[in-house]
Design a protein around this motif. Structure first.
Motif, mmCIF file in Angstrom:
data_model
loop_
_atom_site.group_PDB
_atom_site.id
_atom_site.type_symbol
_atom_site.label_atom_id
_atom_site.label_comp_id
_atom_site.label_asym_id
_atom_site.label_seq_id
_atom_site.Cartn_x
_atom_site.Cartn_y
_atom_site.Cartn_z
ATOM 1 N N LYS A 105 0.840 -1.206 0.000
ATOM 2 C CA LYS A 105 0.000 0.000 0.000
ATOM 3 C C LYS A 105 0.876 1.258 0.000
ATOM 4 N N ASP A 106 1.904 1.235 0.825
ATOM 5 C CA ASP A 106 2.818 2.375 0.901
ATOM 6 C C ASP A 106 4.146 1.905 1.499
ATOM 7 N N LEU A 107 5.081 2.829 1.598
ATOM 8 C CA LEU A 107 6.414 2.431 2.072
ATOM 9 C C LEU A 107 6.397 1.972 3.528
ATOM 10 N N ASP A 108 5.474 2.532 4.318
ATOM 11 C CA ASP A 108 5.431 2.101 5.716
ATOM 12 C C ASP A 108 4.975 0.639 5.815
ATOM 13 N N GLU A 109 4.013 0.268 4.991
ATOM 14 C CA GLU A 109 3.580 -1.135 4.999
ATOM 15 C C GLU A 109 4.713 -2.046 4.504
ATOM 16 N N THR A 110 5.462 -1.593 3.518
ATOM 17 C CA THR A 110 6.631 -2.358 3.043
ATOM 18 C C THR A 110 7.589 -2.604 4.200
ATOM 19 N N ARG A 111 7.846 -1.558 4.957
ATOM 20 C CA ARG A 111 8.789 -1.674 6.091
ATOM 21 C C ARG A 111 8.262 -2.650 7.145
#
Ligand SMILES: CC(=O)[C@@H](O)[C@H](O)COP(=O)(O)O
Length: 266
Positions: A31-37
């Motif tokens: 969904k976004d970079l925070d979810e990737t992290r």
């Protein structure tokens, strides 16, 4: 077996570097970079692959940079050639990646045959692998589940061979376990299943077959709860690896009682 044996060193070694985690993850489709992290942390992945043609790792200074959430001093960033359909495109893309990543030479090669199946073009893959190895790259290579081709890629000098379980993004799980077994039996470099995993049991089966690791993206990023699925995949890869090392019991057609029959009373 002691707890030391259970938890002792069972590292995955790729091009001379040791990794504790045998789960490699992709960075697309979140969904976004925070979810990737958060998903990457839940997976406890150490090697994360990045599609150089689709992801900003510094090519576009004005845009959010993946490396801000997955810093290269903590993760091994594995640039890949997703979206490349010729050997030349793939080689050019990985040379750019090498510049962006301060000369690091571990890369994932994939040369695709068509947009419908995303199967590898094996002729172009072999050609690109030869060029990249000659250019000093450590090449991990996405390929079909063909044992002959897997051996040829190893002989060219690839540091890991990555046969698909099923088409990229399909979530179909392992389609041909006999081919994977043959590849594993003949290999002298790590064999890492790449693509097509759908859920945790698929990852566990790959590891139980003796594969050295699993790379996945869609099964985690496309799950209803990506962070929870990342955690499930971590457990599945660890469980499958432990089961492989422990050695499964032979399959038998008929029953054998679980309790001893000798010395029964009466
Ligand atoms: C992320 C990557 O490098 C690909 O090879 C691929 O996306 C993995 O396949 P799945 O998305 O099916 O896990």
């Amino acid at each position: 077996m002691t707890s030391q044996d259970i938890h002792g060193d069972d590292s995955l070694v790729i091009a001379g570097t040791r990794y504790r985690s045998r789960l490699l993850t992709g960075t697309g489709k979140f969904k976004d970079l925070d979810e990737t992290r958060r998903a990457t942390e839940a997976a406890a992945a150490e090697i994360v692959t990045v599609a150089i043609r689709r992801t900003n790792i510094g090519q576009d200074p004005g845009e959010p940079n993946l490396l801000d959430v997955l810093p290269p001093d903590r993760y091994t960033i594995l640039p890949n050639t997703a979206g490349c359909y010729t050997a030349e495109e793939a080689v050019r893309t990985l040379r750019l990646a090498r510049e962006l990543l301060d000369g690091r030479k571990l890369v994932k090669l994939e040369v695709l045959g068509d947009q419908k199946t995303l199967y590898p073009d094996v002729v172009q893959t072999l050609k690109a692998a030869e060029l990249l190895v000659a250019d000093g790259f450590d090449v991990m290579v996405y390929t079909s589940d063909d044992p002959i081709l897997a051996k040829q890629l190893e002989e060219i000098g690839c540091v890991a061979v990555m046969p698909l379980a099923a088409p990229i993004g399909s979530g179909l799980g392992i389609q041909n376990k006999w081919s994977l077994l043959e590849i594993v039996d003949n290999a002298k470099v790590p064999i890492i299943v790449d693509a097509g995993v759908g859920t945790a049991s698929d990852a566990a089966v790959a590891m139980e077959l003796g594969c050295d690791g699993v790379l996945m993206n869609t099964a985690i990023a496309g799950a209803r709860e990506p962070v929870l699925m990342a955690h499930a995949m971590k457990l599945a890869v660890e469980a499958g690896r432990a089961a492989f090392r422990a050695g499964r019991i032979p399959r038998k057609r008929y029953a054998s009682a679980s309790s001893p029959v000798d010395g029964l009373l009466g």
